[in-house]
Design a protein around this motif. Structure first.
Motif, PDB file in Angstrom:
ATOM      1  N   MET A  92       9.309  44.710  14.449  1.00  0.00           N
ATOM      2  CA  MET A  92       8.165  45.045  13.592  1.00  0.00           C
ATOM      3  C   MET A  92       7.810  46.526  13.725  1.00  0.00           C
ATOM      4  SD  MET A  92       6.610  42.420  11.962  1.00  0.00           S
ATOM      5  CE  MET A  92       4.867  42.708  12.026  1.00  0.00           C
ATOM      6  N   THR A  93       8.789  47.390  13.485  1.00  0.00           N
ATOM      7  CA  THR A  93       8.465  48.810  13.514  1.00  0.00           C
ATOM      8  C   THR A  93       7.988  49.217  12.129  1.00  0.00           C
ATOM      9  OG1 THR A  93      10.682  49.378  12.868  1.00  0.00           O
ATOM     10  CG2 THR A  93      10.252  49.266  15.224  1.00  0.00           C
ATOM     11  N   ASN A  94       7.268  50.318  12.081  1.00  0.00           N
ATOM     12  CA  ASN A  94       6.766  50.766  10.782  1.00  0.00           C
ATOM     13  C   ASN A  94       7.921  51.054   9.829  1.00  0.00           C
ATOM     14  OD1 ASN A  94       4.652  51.450   9.009  1.00  0.00           O
ATOM     15  ND2 ASN A  94       5.050  53.606   9.414  1.00  0.00           N
ATOM     16  N   ASP A  95       9.006  51.659  10.350  1.00  0.00           N
ATOM     17  CA  ASP A  95      10.166  51.982   9.502  1.00  0.00           C
ATOM     18  C   ASP A  95      10.743  50.725   8.866  1.00  0.00           C
ATOM     19  OD1 ASP A  95       9.873  54.579  10.095  1.00  0.00           O
ATOM     20  OD2 ASP A  95      11.505  54.669  11.577  1.00  0.00           O
ATOM     21  N   ASN A  96      10.923  49.679   9.690  1.00  0.00           N
ATOM     22  CA  ASN A  96      11.477  48.431   9.162  1.00  0.00           C
ATOM     23  C   ASN A  96      10.574  47.832   8.090  1.00  0.00           C
ATOM     24  OD1 ASN A  96      13.795  48.396  10.607  1.00  0.00           O
ATOM     25  ND2 ASN A  96      13.036  47.049  12.229  1.00  0.00           N
ATOM     26  N   LEU A  97       9.270  47.816   8.363  1.00  0.00           N
ATOM     27  CA  LEU A  97       8.348  47.205   7.401  1.00  0.00           C
ATOM     28  C   LEU A  97       8.326  47.994   6.098  1.00  0.00           C
ATOM     29  CD1 LEU A  97       5.511  46.254   9.884  1.00  0.00           C
ATOM     30  CD2 LEU A  97       6.952  44.670   8.611  1.00  0.00           C
ATOM     31  N   ARG A  98       8.383  49.312   6.212  1.00  0.00           N
ATOM     32  CA  ARG A  98       8.391  50.139   4.993  1.00  0.00           C
ATOM     33  C   ARG A  98       9.675  49.938   4.200  1.00  0.00           C
ATOM     34  NH1 ARG A  98       3.381  50.372   4.345  1.00  0.00           N
ATOM     35  NH2 ARG A  98       2.234  51.478   5.939  1.00  0.00           N
ATOM     36  N   SER A  99      10.827  49.852   4.896  1.00  0.00           N
ATOM     37  CA  SER A  99      12.059  49.680   4.107  1.00  0.00           C
ATOM     38  C   SER A  99      12.112  48.293   3.488  1.00  0.00           C
ATOM     39  CB  SER A  99      13.336  49.989   4.891  1.00  0.00           C
ATOM     40  OG  SER A  99      13.149  49.932   6.248  1.00  0.00           O
ATOM     41  N   LEU A 100      11.541  47.307   4.170  1.00  0.00           N
ATOM     42  CA  LEU A 100      11.462  45.974   3.562  1.00  0.00           C
ATOM     43  C   LEU A 100      10.602  46.027   2.301  1.00  0.00           C
ATOM     44  CD1 LEU A 100      10.983  43.387   6.436  1.00  0.00           C
ATOM     45  CD2 LEU A 100      12.721  43.341   4.657  1.00  0.00           C
ATOM     46  N   GLU A 101       9.476  46.749   2.409  1.00  0.00           N
ATOM     47  CA  GLU A 101       8.548  46.843   1.282  1.00  0.00           C
ATOM     48  C   GLU A 101       9.232  47.516   0.092  1.00  0.00           C
ATOM     49  OE1 GLU A 101       5.146  49.282   2.091  1.00  0.00           O
ATOM     50  OE2 GLU A 101       3.885  48.220   0.654  1.00  0.00           O
ATOM     51  N   SER A 102       9.969  48.610   0.361  1.00  0.00           N
ATOM     52  CA  SER A 102      10.564  49.333  -0.757  1.00  0.00           C
ATOM     53  C   SER A 102      11.818  48.655  -1.290  1.00  0.00           C
ATOM     54  CB  SER A 102      10.850  50.778  -0.351  1.00  0.00           C
ATOM     55  OG  SER A 102      11.655  50.784   0.793  1.00  0.00           O
ATOM     56  N   SER A 103      12.363  47.679  -0.526  1.00  0.00           N
ATOM     57  CA  SER A 103      13.556  46.984  -1.028  1.00  0.00           C
ATOM     58  C   SER A 103      13.214  46.106  -2.229  1.00  0.00           C
ATOM     59  CB  SER A 103      14.156  46.117   0.079  1.00  0.00           C
ATOM     60  OG  SER A 103      13.400  44.924   0.229  1.00  0.00           O
ATOM     61  N   GLY A 104      11.929  45.743  -2.370  1.00  0.00           N
ATOM     62  CA  GLY A 104      11.520  44.922  -3.513  1.00  0.00           C
ATOM     63  C   GLY A 104      11.890  43.461  -3.391  1.00  0.00           C
ATOM     64  N   LYS A 105      12.518  43.086  -2.263  1.00  0.00           N
ATOM     65  CA  LYS A 105      12.956  41.698  -2.117  1.00  0.00           C
ATOM     66  C   LYS A 105      12.019  40.904  -1.235  1.00  0.00           C
ATOM     67  CE  LYS A 105      17.158  42.874  -0.710  1.00  0.00           C
ATOM     68  NZ  LYS A 105      17.879  44.067  -1.083  1.00  0.00           N
ATOM     69  N   MET A 106      11.030  41.598  -0.612  1.00  0.00           N
ATOM     70  CA  MET A 106      10.190  40.945   0.377  1.00  0.00           C
ATOM     71  C   MET A 106       8.809  40.670  -0.221  1.00  0.00           C
ATOM     72  SD  MET A 106       7.541  41.805   2.583  1.00  0.00           S
ATOM     73  CE  MET A 106       7.635  43.545   2.849  1.00  0.00           C
ATOM     74  N   SER A 107       8.342  39.424  -0.089  1.00  0.00           N
ATOM     75  CA  SER A 107       6.998  39.144  -0.579  1.00  0.00           C
ATOM     76  C   SER A 107       6.021  38.928   0.571  1.00  0.00           C
ATOM     77  CB  SER A 107       7.009  37.923  -1.485  1.00  0.00           C
ATOM     78  OG  SER A 107       7.551  36.826  -0.812  1.00  0.00           O
ATOM     79  N   GLY A 108       6.526  38.796   1.785  1.00  0.00           N
ATOM     80  CA  GLY A 108       5.667  38.646   2.946  1.00  0.00           C
ATOM     81  C   GLY A 108       6.503  38.625   4.204  1.00  0.00           C
ATOM     82  N   VAL A 109       5.835  38.820   5.350  1.00  0.00           N
ATOM     83  CA  VAL A 109       6.551  38.858   6.619  1.00  0.00           C
ATOM     84  C   VAL A 109       5.931  37.837   7.566  1.00  0.00           C
ATOM     85  CG1 VAL A 109       7.007  40.277   8.660  1.00  0.00           C
ATOM     86  CG2 VAL A 109       7.261  41.265   6.392  1.00  0.00           C
ATOM     87  N   LEU A 110       6.789  37.126   8.261  1.00  0.00           N
ATOM     88  CA  LEU A 110       6.329  36.245   9.332  1.00  0.00           C
ATOM     89  C   LEU A 110       6.826  36.848  10.639  1.00  0.00           C
ATOM     90  CD1 LEU A 110       7.099  32.705   7.894  1.00  0.00           C
ATOM     91  CD2 LEU A 110       4.872  33.717   8.262  1.00  0.00           C
ATOM     92  N   THR A 111       5.905  37.132  11.551  1.00  0.00           N
ATOM     93  CA  THR A 111       6.288  37.740  12.816  1.00  0.00           C
ATOM     94  C   THR A 111       6.571  36.641  13.825  1.00  0.00           C
ATOM     95  OG1 THR A 111       4.794  39.514  12.309  1.00  0.00           O
ATOM     96  CG2 THR A 111       5.579  39.386  14.561  1.00  0.00           C
ATOM     97  N   LEU A 112       7.796  36.652  14.317  1.00  0.00           N
ATOM     98  CA  LEU A 112       8.210  35.643  15.295  1.00  0.00           C
ATOM     99  C   LEU A 112       7.861  36.164  16.679  1.00  0.00           C
ATOM    100  CD1 LEU A 112       9.686  32.959  15.664  1.00  0.00           C
ATOM    101  CD2 LEU A 112      11.810  34.222  15.765  1.00  0.00           C
ATOM    102  N   ILE A 113       6.865  35.544  17.320  1.00  0.00           N
ATOM    103  CA  ILE A 113       6.422  36.062  18.614  1.00  0.00           C
ATOM    104  C   ILE A 113       7.091  35.306  19.756  1.00  0.00           C
ATOM    105  CG2 ILE A 113       4.413  36.421  20.101  1.00  0.00           C
ATOM    106  CD1 ILE A 113       2.852  36.963  17.523  1.00  0.00           C
ATOM    107  N   ASN A 114       7.128  34.003  19.662  1.00  0.00           N
ATOM    108  CA  ASN A 114       7.931  33.237  20.618  1.00  0.00           C
ATOM    109  C   ASN A 114       8.312  31.933  19.959  1.00  0.00           C
ATOM    110  OD1 ASN A 114       5.673  31.696  20.616  1.00  0.00           O
ATOM    111  ND2 ASN A 114       5.140  32.015  22.764  1.00  0.00           N
TER     112      ASN A 114
END
Lengths: 695, 99
Positions: A92-114
């Motif tokens: 969950m780095t900012n870079d990853n979240l931003r590239s997911l956002e700009s890819s246009g394929k992501m509508s939401g994120v689920l963070t897997l903590i454990n």
């Protein structure tokens, strides 16, 4: 004629029942499986917004990207449609979240903590717990701290992901199985992902989730406050002293023993803050308890001892800054109506308070800032024990100061060191944080607020870390599951022991660089530390909660929450009751439920009217104030102005989705059926009219 | 269905059309639109057609004027709402959530 009307009526009623049915929960339950939602919410300040928002309900196919490579592949792939991406927390780095956002394929994120793999027989974890993970900034709250204007600030949290302070305009929810419903939800999602993988994402129907997490607030704090769409982040600090007669003009020096009571993280519902938050406040209560058993009552010493448990310290020192501001600045009560008003709900006449500015009581004025002698602050202290060579437990704590040349600071450091020396000889286990030759000044701490007004006050911040904040600073992983419970308890207990002895000696002006723990009658009750630990972490039925706890959730969130006048959350109530009883001058037999049931000057602690100088104190951004109408306004945009958005409801559902081709097919069938039925109605009407000869 | 000139005297229809137009001046552009749709078939009437047409053109101009004014206002409001700050919040009836 009548038949015609009857036909229309039947049509109308069936249409209505159809509509009503489609709104019905039973209908929804068949198609949507409701999941436990642990969302990231929107936070605002005077300059902008951070946290998450989803303006429209969104949905997407479930996909899991366990590694950075899989995530990169997904971003680069030419997949069509929208996906809900399950990301391990580490990714969950900012870079990853931003590239997911700009890819246009992501509508939401689920963070897997454990969590484990429900399909595997040995319940292997899906992801490994990271060694360190902090979603907070690299230098948390430094822009609000003592060194905010320093050119080169020490970076206390170098591994911080810095995502708490970012703005994401898409929903982010957490996957964190810990109780029955959340485990069920988690299993449904992971089974859904595995189902999709088996179908290679091409053989429909596939599993998708739907989010709705509309946050009302927008633009910035002043806008949402004006629109009434947000509340100030904060709560109530608690201060308590055994010196029942403390007053402004008694000239007695005051020793402050301080800790932070709560914490923060990206997902507020699952904020635990075991090391950063709970450990220090447990040590604080244990010290108060140890001192209350002093052979000579501590209230008779040359110095007062004041315990302060601050709320909202992780949010730019909300509790300490407001407390210091109120005791430092001269206080003017502009208006006192003695009765509750719409803008100030306190019966100020009963407690000697003030209607504007709104204070239940003005007892904080009895604390003279000029009399503050020294500060002992307990930061994170749960991890002071490590396994040394030969599997021998090694104790190590560090003392941080602002200025090593300050004689008062030196005395406190040397005194703590001497008291912690095993057998009274050699170097103690409480060490100077700069023993490695690097002087880093104070880590983010409550003491800063005091030093801001008077830099010469001797202040020590005691912690289990030397150079970097704890590994899971302000993270959901700060739940102690990487440590042994008995080790945590003995870590808190040993540092509380040394500190209580130091405070005891210092309150009598007896602390010296050669002080020895031998002959010191003060010792911390480690059983109490264990009980406090259980109460604040896992044990909802803990006896210390009896006085005020209504719901019995298994888990207590240590998130700061929002400030609401006169309504204290669980953690401040806990500290108020526990410290109130420990520091009580006398406890009466009279039963009570609330402070109003008791006499003037008394508090209701653990269901008994108690003569104790223990009070709540407001905690919210130093840049915010309430005006005469009771509205929150921004008075200083440079200071902390955190507010939390209002929301109505979260939707988080799992459902089966068909391919877009079959969706078009369904639509076409629907249109065709409608046309057909229209034709049928027209011809049917004609036929009925003819056969019944209605014309 | 427009009023039927064979049942109602044409002068009355004309005065109705005029009333529609003049009442429409009280910031009621929809009334003008109704007037146009309702009366349009009568513009071909030999007797009052010309007069009616005149008032319908007036109504049309008025409605068009309002359309331009309102759509301009809408686009300005939508784009400038945030910059206006408190003023925009004051003139809004239902606060907009999340934006």
């Amino acid at each position: 004629m009548y038949i015609n009307i009857l036909l229309k009526k039947i049509l109308f009623i069936s249409l209505l029942t159809h509509l009503a049915l489609s709104q019905d929960n039973e209908f929804n339950k068949v198609f949507y499986k409701k999941l436990v939602s642990v969302p990231c919410v929107r936070i605002l300040n005077s300059t902008g917004v951070m946290g998450c928002q989803s303006l429209k309900p969104t949905s997407g196919l479930l996909i899991l990207t366990e590694t950075q490579d899989l995530l990169n592949d997904f971003i680069k792939s030419d997949r069509k449609g929208k996906y809900v991406v399950i990301l391990p927390y580490e990714l969950m780095t900012n870079d990853n979240l931003r590239s997911l956002e700009s890819s246009g394929k992501m509508s939401g994120v689920l963070t897997l903590i454990n969590g484990t793999d429900p399909s595997s027989s040995n319940s292997a974890p899906i992801i490994q717990r990271p060694i360190f993970l902090s979603p907070d900034e690299k230098c948390p709250s430094c822009q609000f701290g003592l060194y905010r204007n320093d050119e080169s600030r020490y970076i206390w949290n170098p591994n911080g992901l810095g995502i708490i302070q970012e703005r994401y305009d898409f929903p982010i929810f957490a996957l964190y199985p810990y109780d029955k419903p959340s485990i069920k939800s988690y299993n449904r999602i992971i089974n859904g992902v595995q189902f999709n993988e088996r179908k290679s994402y091409v053989r429909f129907p596939l599993k998708a989730v739907e989010f709705d997490a509309l946050m009302y607030a927008a633009v910035d704090a002043s806008t949402c406050l004006r629109r009434n769409f947000c509340n100030p982040v904060g709560g109530y600090s608690v201060y308590s002293t055994p010196s029942i007669d403390m007053n402004e003009n008694d000239g007695k020096p005051i020793i402050i023993v301080s800790a932070a009571m709560d914490s923060k993280s990206l997902f507020q519902d699952i904020t635990f803050g075991l090391n950063n938050g709970i450990s220090g406040s447990i040590a604080l209560i244990a010290i108060a308890d140890a001192l209350s058993r002093s052979p000579t009552p501590v209230k008779n010493f040359q110095k007062h001892i004041l315990f302060t448990s601050f709320a909202g310290e992780s949010w730019g020192f909300l509790g300490s800054q407001r407390f210091v501001k109120n005791i430092f600045e001269p206080f003017n009560c502009i208006q006192n109506k003695t009765k509750p008003t719409t803008s100030c709900g306190f019966n100020t006449g009963n407690f000697g308070g003030c209607t504007f500015p709104c204070f239940r009581d003005l007892d904080f004025k009895r604390i003279n800032f000029g009399n503050i002698d020294s500060i002992f602050e307990l930061s994170s202290v749960a991890n002071g024990i490590s396994k040394g060579p030969g599997n021998i437990q090694e104790f190590k704590y560090f003392v941080h100061v602002d200025n090593e040349n300050n004689a008062g600071n030196r005395l406190l450091m040397q005194g703590l060191g001497a008291l912690s020396a095993v057998g009274g000889t050699g170097a103690g286990f409480v060490r100077n944080a700069s023993e490695d030759g690097v002087f880093r000044k104070l880590p983010p701490s409550s003491s800063m607020a005091f030093l801001e007004k008077n830099i010469n006050i001797p202040a020590v911040v005691i912690s289990d870390f030397q150079a970097n904040l704890s590994n899971y600073y302000n993270s959901e992983y700060d739940d102690g599951s990487d440590l042994d419970v008995s080790t945590i308890i003995s870590s808190i207990c040993s540092i509380a022991n040394v500190t209580s002895q130091a405070v005891w000696l210092h309150a009598q002006n007896l602390l010296s660089p050669t002080s020895s723990a031998a002959n010191n009658p003060i010792s911390v009750n480690c059983t109490l530390v264990g009980l406090l630990f259980d109460c604040l972490t896992v044990d909802a039925s803990c006896s210390l909660f009896d006085a005020f706890r209504k719901s019995k959730d298994d888990r207590i969130s240590h998130y700061t929450g929002v400030f609401q006048q006169g309504s204290q959350q669980l953690l401040p109530r806990f500290h108020y009751n526990v410290l109130g009883s420990i520091n009580a001058n006398s406890i009466s037999d009279r039963k009570c439920k609330n402070d109003v049931d008791c006499e003037f000057g008394e508090i209701c602690a653990n269901l008994h009217c108690t003569n104790s100088f223990t009070r709540y104190h407001d905690s919210y951004g130093a840049g915010l104030e309430f005006n005469e109408k009771g509205e929150t306004t921004i008075v200083d945009p440079e200071k902390t102005t955190w507010v939390e958005s209002v929301w109505s409801d979260f939707k988080f559902n799992l459902f089966n989705i068909t391919s877009s081709e079959s969706q078009i097919g369904e639509l076409m069938t629907g249109i065709l059926l409608t046309i057909l039925s229209i034709i049928c109605v027209i011809f049917g009407k004609k036929y009925i009219r003819q056969t019944l000869k209605l014309d | 269905m427009p009023p039927n000139p064979s049942k109602i005297p044409p002068s009355e229809i004309l005065s109705l059309c005029k009333k529609f137009f003049f009442i429409g001046l009280l910031f009621l552009p929809w009334l003008w639109v109704v007037n146009i749709i309702y009366m349009w078939p009568l513009t071909k009437h030999s007797d009052i057609g010309k007069e009616i047409k005149k008032y319908l053109y007036f109504s049309m101009a008025g409605a068009l004027f309002w359309l331009i004014v309102l759509s301009t206002w809408y686009s300005i409001f939508v784009n400038q709402r945030i910059t206006w700050g408190e003023f925009a919040d004051k003139i809004i009836v239902l606060p907009i959530r999340g934006a």
